[in-house]
Design a protein around this motif. Structure first.
Motif, PDB file in Angstrom:
ATOM      1  N   ARG A  91      48.482  49.237  32.132  1.00 45.38           N
ATOM      2  CA  ARG A  91      48.693  50.307  33.114  1.00 45.38           C
ATOM      3  C   ARG A  91      47.358  50.904  33.569  1.00 45.38           C
ATOM      4  O   ARG A  91      47.186  51.192  34.752  1.00 45.38           O
ATOM      5  CB  ARG A  91      49.559  51.415  32.532  1.00 45.38           C
ATOM      6  CG  ARG A  91      51.017  51.088  32.488  1.00 45.38           C
ATOM      7  CD  ARG A  91      51.778  52.214  31.822  1.00 45.38           C
ATOM      8  NE  ARG A  91      53.171  51.880  31.677  1.00 45.38           N
ATOM      9  CZ  ARG A  91      54.135  52.572  32.253  1.00 45.38           C
ATOM     10  NH1 ARG A  91      53.868  53.627  32.974  1.00 45.38           N
ATOM     11  NH2 ARG A  91      55.382  52.204  32.097  1.00 45.38           N
ATOM     12  N   ARG A  92      46.445  51.084  32.648  1.00 43.15           N
ATOM     13  CA  ARG A  92      45.138  51.642  33.001  1.00 43.15           C
ATOM     14  C   ARG A  92      44.412  50.723  33.975  1.00 43.15           C
ATOM     15  O   ARG A  92      43.874  51.156  34.980  1.00 43.15           O
ATOM     16  CB  ARG A  92      44.329  51.862  31.726  1.00 43.15           C
ATOM     17  CG  ARG A  92      42.885  52.273  31.941  1.00 43.15           C
ATOM     18  CD  ARG A  92      42.760  53.719  32.466  1.00 43.15           C
ATOM     19  NE  ARG A  92      41.382  54.079  32.622  1.00 43.15           N
ATOM     20  CZ  ARG A  92      40.675  54.760  31.717  1.00 43.15           C
ATOM     21  NH1 ARG A  92      41.239  55.173  30.609  1.00 43.15           N
ATOM     22  NH2 ARG A  92      39.411  55.044  31.934  1.00 43.15           N
ATOM     23  N   ILE A  93      44.413  49.428  33.672  1.00 43.62           N
ATOM     24  CA  ILE A  93      43.762  48.462  34.554  1.00 43.62           C
ATOM     25  C   ILE A  93      44.450  48.437  35.917  1.00 43.62           C
ATOM     26  O   ILE A  93      43.804  48.422  36.960  1.00 43.62           O
ATOM     27  CB  ILE A  93      43.762  47.059  33.920  1.00 43.62           C
ATOM     28  CG1 ILE A  93      42.860  47.053  32.688  1.00 43.62           C
ATOM     29  CG2 ILE A  93      43.312  45.999  34.911  1.00 43.62           C
ATOM     30  CD1 ILE A  93      42.997  45.802  31.857  1.00 43.62           C
ATOM     31  N   ALA A  94      45.783  48.449  35.916  1.00 44.91           N
ATOM     32  CA  ALA A  94      46.530  48.429  37.170  1.00 44.91           C
ATOM     33  C   ALA A  94      46.218  49.659  38.004  1.00 44.91           C
ATOM     34  O   ALA A  94      46.064  49.569  39.226  1.00 44.91           O
ATOM     35  CB  ALA A  94      48.029  48.337  36.894  1.00 44.91           C
ATOM     36  N   LEU A 101      41.922  49.255  45.582  1.00 48.24           N
ATOM     37  CA  LEU A 101      42.570  48.765  46.801  1.00 48.24           C
ATOM     38  C   LEU A 101      42.801  49.904  47.798  1.00 48.24           C
ATOM     39  O   LEU A 101      42.600  49.738  49.005  1.00 48.24           O
ATOM     40  CB  LEU A 101      43.899  48.093  46.466  1.00 48.24           C
ATOM     41  CG  LEU A 101      43.817  46.704  45.864  1.00 48.24           C
ATOM     42  CD1 LEU A 101      45.180  46.272  45.345  1.00 48.24           C
ATOM     43  CD2 LEU A 101      43.287  45.714  46.877  1.00 48.24           C
ATOM     44  N   THR A 102      43.213  51.057  47.285  1.00 45.12           N
ATOM     45  CA  THR A 102      43.438  52.217  48.153  1.00 45.12           C
ATOM     46  C   THR A 102      42.136  52.640  48.830  1.00 45.12           C
ATOM     47  O   THR A 102      42.113  52.921  50.033  1.00 45.12           O
ATOM     48  CB  THR A 102      44.023  53.385  47.340  1.00 45.12           C
ATOM     49  OG1 THR A 102      45.261  52.958  46.759  1.00 45.12           O
ATOM     50  CG2 THR A 102      44.263  54.606  48.210  1.00 45.12           C
ATOM     51  N   ASP A 103      41.052  52.667  48.077  1.00 45.91           N
ATOM     52  CA  ASP A 103      39.746  53.017  48.647  1.00 45.91           C
ATOM     53  C   ASP A 103      39.335  52.023  49.727  1.00 45.91           C
ATOM     54  O   ASP A 103      38.818  52.406  50.780  1.00 45.91           O
ATOM     55  CB  ASP A 103      38.676  53.079  47.560  1.00 45.91           C
ATOM     56  CG  ASP A 103      38.849  54.247  46.616  1.00 45.91           C
ATOM     57  OD1 ASP A 103      39.619  55.187  46.933  1.00 45.91           O
ATOM     58  OD2 ASP A 103      38.213  54.223  45.528  1.00 45.91           O
ATOM     59  N   ARG A 124      40.146  41.070  54.419  1.00 48.00           N
ATOM     60  CA  ARG A 124      38.902  40.321  54.190  1.00 48.00           C
ATOM     61  C   ARG A 124      38.113  40.905  53.027  1.00 48.00           C
ATOM     62  O   ARG A 124      37.663  40.175  52.145  1.00 48.00           O
ATOM     63  CB  ARG A 124      38.042  40.320  55.456  1.00 48.00           C
ATOM     64  CG  ARG A 124      38.464  39.332  56.511  1.00 48.00           C
ATOM     65  CD  ARG A 124      37.391  39.156  57.589  1.00 48.00           C
ATOM     66  NE  ARG A 124      36.844  40.400  58.083  1.00 48.00           N
ATOM     67  CZ  ARG A 124      37.345  41.120  59.086  1.00 48.00           C
ATOM     68  NH1 ARG A 124      38.430  40.695  59.715  1.00 48.00           N
ATOM     69  NH2 ARG A 124      36.763  42.234  59.483  1.00 48.00           N
ATOM     70  N   THR A 125      37.928  42.220  53.010  1.00 49.02           N
ATOM     71  CA  THR A 125      37.129  42.834  51.942  1.00 49.02           C
ATOM     72  C   THR A 125      37.840  42.766  50.597  1.00 49.02           C
ATOM     73  O   THR A 125      37.201  42.573  49.564  1.00 49.02           O
ATOM     74  CB  THR A 125      36.750  44.297  52.270  1.00 49.02           C
ATOM     75  OG1 THR A 125      37.941  45.061  52.473  1.00 49.02           O
ATOM     76  CG2 THR A 125      35.868  44.378  53.491  1.00 49.02           C
ATOM     77  N   SER A 126      39.152  42.899  50.614  1.00 50.84           N
ATOM     78  CA  SER A 126      39.898  42.841  49.357  1.00 50.84           C
ATOM     79  C   SER A 126      39.847  41.447  48.742  1.00 50.84           C
ATOM     80  O   SER A 126      39.626  41.300  47.540  1.00 50.84           O
ATOM     81  CB  SER A 126      41.353  43.259  49.574  1.00 50.84           C
ATOM     82  OG  SER A 126      41.415  44.602  49.966  1.00 50.84           O
TER      83      SER A 126
END
Length: 140
Positions: A91-94, A101-103, A124-126
């Motif tokens: 959960r911490r990693i997720a 991803l939000t950033d 592209r960046t993700s």
């Protein structure tokens, strides 16, 4: 598993120079902790999280916690002290991956005028950064 149910401060708050607070510091969401982690404890936490990303990325979520400890060069007790179960560690990693991803999505929206262009930039960046590859299958 729902990310909203997570008990930790977002990784971006820690990464942006904020104090390592209760939730981010101990991995269990123990709000009674008000002091930052000792330098060595913070370093071990970072090693465990980095090792967990690597181990789970290579071997999947079935990898034992002992492999995470070995890769982090800490005792398995250190891992379990911060993360009482594999589910808590995952959960911490997720949460950290979701925050990243939000950033990236917000950054793409801020750099493009058209929604389609923003989505294209985000993808592209993700993909280039590998963000999201460590999210548990249940989240995806």
């Amino acid at each position: 598993m729902h990310i909203q149910d997570s008990h930790w401060t977002s990784a971006s708050a820690v990464a942006s120079g904020g104090a390592v607070g209760a939730a981010a510091g101990n991995g269990r969401g123990d709000s009674s902790r008000t002091t930052p982690l000792r330098v060595d404890a913070q370093r071990n936490l970072e090693h465990v999280l980095r090792a967990a990303r690597e181990v789970f990325g290579e071997l999947g979520y079935g990898a034992p916690m002992e492999d995470v400890a070995r890769r982090a060069r800490v005792g398995v007790g250190t891992v379990y002290r911060r993360f009482p179960s594999k589910d808590v560690l995952v959960r911490r990693i997720a949460e950290e991956e979701t925050s990243r991803l939000t950033d990236q999505a917000r950054s793409a929206l801020g750099q493009e005028d058209e929604p389609w262009s923003a989505l294209s930039r985000f993808l592209r960046t993700s993909v280039a950064s590998g963000a999201g590859r460590l999210l548990p299958p249940q989240v995806l």
